[in-house]
Design a protein around this motif. Structure first.
Motif, PDB file in Angstrom:
ATOM      1  N   ILE A   1      39.378  32.951  50.179  1.00 12.44           N
ATOM      2  CA  ILE A   1      40.056  32.738  51.449  1.00 12.44           C
ATOM      3  C   ILE A   1      39.221  33.362  52.547  1.00 12.44           C
ATOM      4  O   ILE A   1      39.103  34.585  52.623  1.00 12.44           O
ATOM      5  CB  ILE A   1      41.458  33.370  51.445  1.00 12.44           C
ATOM      6  N   GLY A   2      38.654  32.533  53.376  1.00  9.41           N
ATOM      7  CA  GLY A   2      37.786  33.056  54.424  1.00  9.41           C
ATOM      8  C   GLY A   2      36.682  33.898  53.817  1.00  9.41           C
ATOM      9  O   GLY A   2      35.924  33.422  52.960  1.00  9.41           O
ATOM     10  N   GLU A   3      36.653  35.133  54.192  1.00 10.14           N
ATOM     11  CA  GLU A   3      35.557  35.999  53.744  1.00 10.14           C
ATOM     12  C   GLU A   3      35.940  36.779  52.501  1.00 10.14           C
ATOM     13  O   GLU A   3      35.250  37.695  52.097  1.00 10.14           O
ATOM     14  CB  GLU A   3      35.208  36.999  54.844  1.00 10.14           C
ATOM     15  N   ILE A   4      37.068  36.404  51.914  1.00 14.36           N
ATOM     16  CA  ILE A   4      37.599  37.196  50.807  1.00 14.36           C
ATOM     17  C   ILE A   4      37.565  36.412  49.510  1.00 14.36           C
ATOM     18  O   ILE A   4      38.037  35.281  49.458  1.00 14.36           O
ATOM     19  CB  ILE A   4      39.048  37.620  51.117  1.00 14.36           C
ATOM     20  N   GLU A   5      37.014  37.009  48.472  1.00 14.36           N
ATOM     21  CA  GLU A   5      36.991  36.355  47.175  1.00 14.36           C
ATOM     22  C   GLU A   5      37.721  37.220  46.165  1.00 14.36           C
ATOM     23  O   GLU A   5      37.430  38.397  46.017  1.00 14.36           O
ATOM     24  CB  GLU A   5      35.547  36.131  46.720  1.00 14.36           C
ATOM     25  N   ILE A   6      38.650  36.580  45.463  1.00 15.65           N
ATOM     26  CA  ILE A   6      39.457  37.287  44.478  1.00 15.65           C
ATOM     27  C   ILE A   6      39.219  36.655  43.117  1.00 15.65           C
ATOM     28  O   ILE A   6      39.449  35.468  42.942  1.00 15.65           O
ATOM     29  CB  ILE A   6      40.949  37.192  44.839  1.00 15.65           C
ATOM     30  N   ASP A   7      38.810  37.434  42.172  1.00 16.10           N
ATOM     31  CA  ASP A   7      38.587  36.919  40.819  1.00 16.10           C
ATOM     32  C   ASP A   7      39.442  37.696  39.832  1.00 16.10           C
ATOM     33  O   ASP A   7      39.088  38.792  39.407  1.00 16.10           O
ATOM     34  CB  ASP A   7      37.102  37.046  40.458  1.00 16.10           C
ATOM     35  N   PRO A   8      40.582  37.105  39.484  1.00 16.17           N
ATOM     36  CA  PRO A   8      41.537  37.820  38.623  1.00 16.17           C
ATOM     37  C   PRO A   8      40.980  38.058  37.226  1.00 16.17           C
ATOM     38  O   PRO A   8      41.264  39.084  36.615  1.00 16.17           O
ATOM     39  CB  PRO A   8      42.738  36.873  38.550  1.00 16.17           C
ATOM     40  N   GLY A   9      40.182  37.098  36.752  1.00 17.00           N
ATOM     41  CA  GLY A   9      39.618  37.267  35.424  1.00 17.00           C
ATOM     42  C   GLY A   9      38.794  38.536  35.347  1.00 17.00           C
ATOM     43  O   GLY A   9      38.898  39.313  34.395  1.00 17.00           O
ATOM     44  N   ALA A  10      37.991  38.755  36.362  1.00 21.18           N
ATOM     45  CA  ALA A  10      37.126  39.934  36.377  1.00 21.18           C
ATOM     46  C   ALA A  10      37.782  41.101  37.098  1.00 21.18           C
ATOM     47  O   ALA A  10      37.285  42.208  37.096  1.00 21.18           O
ATOM     48  CB  ALA A  10      35.809  39.585  37.050  1.00 21.18           C
ATOM     49  N   MET A  11      38.913  40.806  37.737  1.00 24.16           N
ATOM     50  CA  MET A  11      39.588  41.786  38.585  1.00 24.16           C
ATOM     51  C   MET A  11      38.639  42.383  39.615  1.00 24.16           C
ATOM     52  O   MET A  11      38.561  43.602  39.786  1.00 24.16           O
ATOM     53  CB  MET A  11      40.260  42.889  37.765  1.00 24.16           C
ATOM     54  N   THR A  12      37.914  41.487  40.244  1.00 23.24           N
ATOM     55  CA  THR A  12      37.005  41.951  41.291  1.00 23.24           C
ATOM     56  C   THR A  12      37.391  41.353  42.623  1.00 23.24           C
ATOM     57  O   THR A  12      37.900  40.238  42.704  1.00 23.24           O
ATOM     58  CB  THR A  12      35.554  41.545  40.992  1.00 23.24           C
ATOM     59  N   LEU A  13      37.122  42.112  43.659  1.00 27.40           N
ATOM     60  CA  LEU A  13      37.388  41.682  45.019  1.00 27.40           C
ATOM     61  C   LEU A  13      36.097  41.783  45.824  1.00 27.40           C
ATOM     62  O   LEU A  13      35.437  42.819  45.817  1.00 27.40           O
ATOM     63  CB  LEU A  13      38.469  42.580  45.634  1.00 27.40           C
ATOM     64  N   THR A  14      35.765  40.689  46.477  1.00 26.78           N
ATOM     65  CA  THR A  14      34.543  40.687  47.279  1.00 26.78           C
ATOM     66  C   THR A  14      34.899  40.346  48.715  1.00 26.78           C
ATOM     67  O   THR A  14      35.540  39.326  48.974  1.00 26.78           O
ATOM     68  CB  THR A  14      33.528  39.650  46.737  1.00 26.78           C
ATOM     69  N   VAL A  15      34.531  41.187  49.635  1.00 24.61           N
ATOM     70  CA  VAL A  15      34.859  40.990  51.035  1.00 24.61           C
ATOM     71  C   VAL A  15      33.570  40.944  51.855  1.00 24.61           C
ATOM     72  O   VAL A  15      32.800  41.906  51.849  1.00 24.61           O
ATOM     73  CB  VAL A  15      35.757  42.131  51.545  1.00 24.61           C
ATOM     74  N   ARG A  16      33.366  39.837  52.511  1.00 17.40           N
ATOM     75  CA  ARG A  16      32.155  39.646  53.303  1.00 17.40           C
ATOM     76  C   ARG A  16      30.911  40.006  52.501  1.00 17.40           C
ATOM     77  O   ARG A  16      30.032  40.733  52.952  1.00 17.40           O
ATOM     78  CB  ARG A  16      32.221  40.480  54.581  1.00 17.40           C
ATOM     79  N   GLY A  17      30.893  39.488  51.275  1.00 18.43           N
ATOM     80  CA  GLY A  17      29.712  39.672  50.445  1.00 18.43           C
ATOM     81  C   GLY A  17      29.640  41.010  49.728  1.00 18.43           C
ATOM     82  O   GLY A  17      28.883  41.176  48.770  1.00 18.43           O
ATOM     83  N   GLN A  18      30.443  41.947  50.161  1.00 17.65           N
ATOM     84  CA  GLN A  18      30.434  43.265  49.545  1.00 17.65           C
ATOM     85  C   GLN A  18      31.500  43.370  48.461  1.00 17.65           C
ATOM     86  O   GLN A  18      32.655  43.040  48.713  1.00 17.65           O
ATOM     87  CB  GLN A  18      30.729  44.343  50.598  1.00 17.65           C
ATOM     88  N   GLN A  19      31.110  43.822  47.307  1.00 15.03           N
ATOM     89  CA  GLN A  19      32.122  44.067  46.283  1.00 15.03           C
ATOM     90  C   GLN A  19      32.908  45.326  46.629  1.00 15.03           C
ATOM     91  O   GLN A  19      32.335  46.344  47.001  1.00 15.03           O
ATOM     92  CB  GLN A  19      31.445  44.233  44.916  1.00 15.03           C
TER      93      GLN A  19
END
Lengths: 230, 230
Positions: B134-152
């Motif tokens: 969503i926009g600059e936000i990436e949510i990956d539930p499988g890996a439980m990782t959150l990436t915001v503006r390219g930064q983990q």
DNA sequence: CTGAATTGTTTCAATCAGGTTACAAAACAG
DNA sequence: CTGTTTTGTAACCTGATTGAAACAATTCAG
């Protein structure tokens, strides 16, 4: 109108505790030290929910629950048990009897309130969440957004509820008192004239010319009416 | 509160056996010799799981399962079939009907309990698996990782579940109580205000300017809403 | 045309809802 | 068992919302 809860509990310490916290959470509470008059009172007053101690003298909670379930007008009212023993028997009996939840004693005030709210949430019919479009006005209750002539407009909670109510009853006239009853959370001590103020605020947000309303019309001597503008 | 299991089984020997072992394993059990009242009772009490005999008089297990699946409030409740014949047909039919497991008779107590627990584990608030952007936000539930503006960005489990829930229901307003119901494990002991704290924590991690949120907005008098920022 | 009744509008204090921080307890990892 | 992280609560603070009151404007009846 706030939801009303009938509490059947003989121990005055506990019932006072229960009353105090439920009232604090915005519920109207009526206490019964015994079960004798509960059913007849309930048929008259239709409480929103029952909280029954499993053990009350005269007529115990289980029997009372059975009676409630057999009474046409009360059968659909949710019941929560208070149980002292955390023993198997009580819990299962509760299940067998068709209780909707049970709270083991001792309980924290917060747990009490949380469970009551949870049960009520489960029972309340989901209110119409469908978006609504009237002329240039779009109302989306699920998102709580109001869009007027393409522009998103911010509203307060009360403004939104009132507008939504009007918009879902197009063409009907409502008196100020009726509006207070159906839109306001706690109708008790609000002046009917407050409705005027909110009408004004809504007009400012939806009317092209708030002095000459096209949607939210005044009906002199009666109240207000929402119209689909031509 | 312990999980409750509704068992529909006409043979009293078997149902007693089932009850005994499930209760021994810490479940609350309610028995139904026929299927007649099961659906209405279940809507009220929301069992955690059903165990249905394929063959019960009056209304058989398959039909009952179909009904459960068609009832809004029960559709997500897991169903386990008890089947006498070990024939494929029954099994597949059960699975196709939306059963979640089946236990062939005769079964060992240990197998019964193990399967019940396995199914419940599978149903425990499964995070959706598909990644979301969503926009600059990436949510990956499988890996439980959150990436915001390219930064983990690192998150705690609760923060992640809450954000994931918001992100998968963009544009809807949720009250604090609703969020507790759907995101938290045991809702009863948690203050609604705790949601505020988590919202704050999430904002610090995803918002460019946490004081002026672009994604996770406050809706005064209602709750919070997640928006796709423009 | 006048006065009474009704509605409109503005202002403002009290209340309430939400934000924030600090911290205790619980869970967890080593 | 110990130190660390996570979780949830309490307390305090701030600003928005609410609703009443006061006064103005309008409508209506006669």
């Amino acid at each position: 109108m706030k939801p009303s809860i009938f509490v059947v509990e003989d121990d005055p310490d506990i019932s006072r505790l229960v009353r105090h916290h439920l009232e604090g959470a915005g519920f109207a509470v009526k206490l019964f030290p015994t079960g004798h008059t509960v059913v007849s009172e309930s048929e008259r007053q239709r409480p929103t929910l029952f909280i029954l101690d499993i053990m009350v003298p005269g007529k115990d909670g289980l029997e009372l629950c059975r009676q409630i379930r057999q009474t046409q007008s009360l059968a659909a009212t949710p019941v929560i048990f208070l149980t002292a023993k955390s023993g198997e028997a009580d819990r299962i009996l509760g299940l067998e009897l068709g209780a909707d939840d049970y709270i083991p004693k001792p309980f924290s005030p917060r747990e009490l309130v949380a469970r009551v709210k949870a049960v009520l949430r489960r029972f309340e019919r989901p209110l119409s969440q469908s978006p609504l479009r009237i002329g240039e006005i779009e109302i989306d209750p699920g998102a709580m957004t109001l869009t007027v002539r393409g522009q998103q407009v911010t509203t307060t909670a009360t403004e939104f509820r009132l507008l939504d109510y009007f918009a879902r009853h197009i063409g009907r006239v409502f008196t100020r008192d009726q509006l207070l009853d159906s839109v306001w959370r706690d109708t008790a001590y609000v002046t009917p004239r407050s409705v005027d103020v909110y009408v004004r605020r809504i007009r400012e947000k939806i009317e092209p010319d708030p002095e000459n309303p096209r949607y939210l019309k005044t009906v002199r001597g009666a109240g207000y009416r929402f119209e689909a503008a031509k």
